[in-house]
Design a protein around this motif. Sequence first.
Motif, short mmCIF file in Angstrom:
data_model
loop_
_atom_site.label_atom_id
_atom_site.label_comp_id
_atom_site.label_asym_id
_atom_site.label_seq_id
_atom_site.Cartn_x
_atom_site.Cartn_y
_atom_site.Cartn_z
N ALA A 19 136.83 11.51 41.48
CA ALA A 19 136.58 12.65 42.37
C ALA A 19 135.91 12.21 43.66
CB ALA A 19 135.70 13.67 41.64
N TRP A 20 134.88 11.39 43.55
CA TRP A 20 134.16 10.94 44.74
C TRP A 20 135.02 10.02 45.60
CZ3 TRP A 20 129.30 9.87 41.37
CH2 TRP A 20 128.60 11.07 41.18
N HIS A 21 135.86 9.20 44.94
CA HIS A 21 136.74 8.29 45.68
C HIS A 21 137.77 9.08 46.47
CE1 HIS A 21 139.70 5.00 46.26
NE2 HIS A 21 138.61 4.27 46.35
N SER A 22 138.28 10.17 45.90
CA SER A 22 139.26 11.00 46.61
C SER A 22 138.63 11.76 47.78
CB SER A 22 139.93 11.98 45.66
OG SER A 22 139.00 12.93 45.20
N GLU A 23 137.31 12.00 47.70
CA GLU A 23 136.60 12.64 48.80
C GLU A 23 136.28 11.67 49.94
OE1 GLU A 23 133.10 14.53 47.31
OE2 GLU A 23 134.23 15.89 46.01
N GLY A 24 136.52 10.37 49.70
CA GLY A 24 136.30 9.38 50.74
C GLY A 24 134.90 8.79 50.74
N ILE A 25 134.16 8.96 49.66
CA ILE A 25 132.81 8.40 49.56
C ILE A 25 132.92 6.90 49.28
CG2 ILE A 25 130.65 8.51 48.25
CD1 ILE A 25 131.28 11.48 47.80
N MET A 84 128.06 17.31 48.86
CA MET A 84 127.69 17.35 47.47
C MET A 84 126.41 16.55 47.28
SD MET A 84 129.79 15.79 44.27
CE MET A 84 130.25 17.18 43.28
N LYS A 144 134.08 11.01 37.59
CA LYS A 144 133.25 11.15 38.78
C LYS A 144 133.69 10.17 39.86
CE LYS A 144 129.07 12.69 36.41
NZ LYS A 144 127.68 12.35 36.07
#
Length: 119
Positions: A26-32, A1, A23
């Motif tokens: 969402a980003w935390h769940s993606e592992g960012i 992304m 945001k």
Amino acid sequence: MTCQNAIKFCRKGQRLTEVERGKIAAWHSEGISNRQIAKWIGVAPQTIHNETKWGELKQVKKIKGNLHYPYGYNAEYAQNRYLLNRKNCCRKEKFQQVLAFLSYFVDCFKTKGLIPQMR
């Protein structure tokens, strides 16, 4: 992304919005990482750490008869908790505390004809 267009700069003391909390979730769940999320939103990394810590929701799940307590950041829970804390942070009204005195004062003023002294 790719999020190069999502970079913005916040003033000191500005609160996170509901969209920004979404945001973060969402980003935390993606592992960012927190640092990368902070860079994209335009806040300090400590802000992201505090937000994920305060917005952490403890859930109870039963798997094969055993209870498990997974933790996870929930943006809606964080926003509701923020709004509740903002509502309770104001000074409390003192009207209820002085109501008895005011009724006594009005009673004396009406029945006994007392006039308050002015200096």
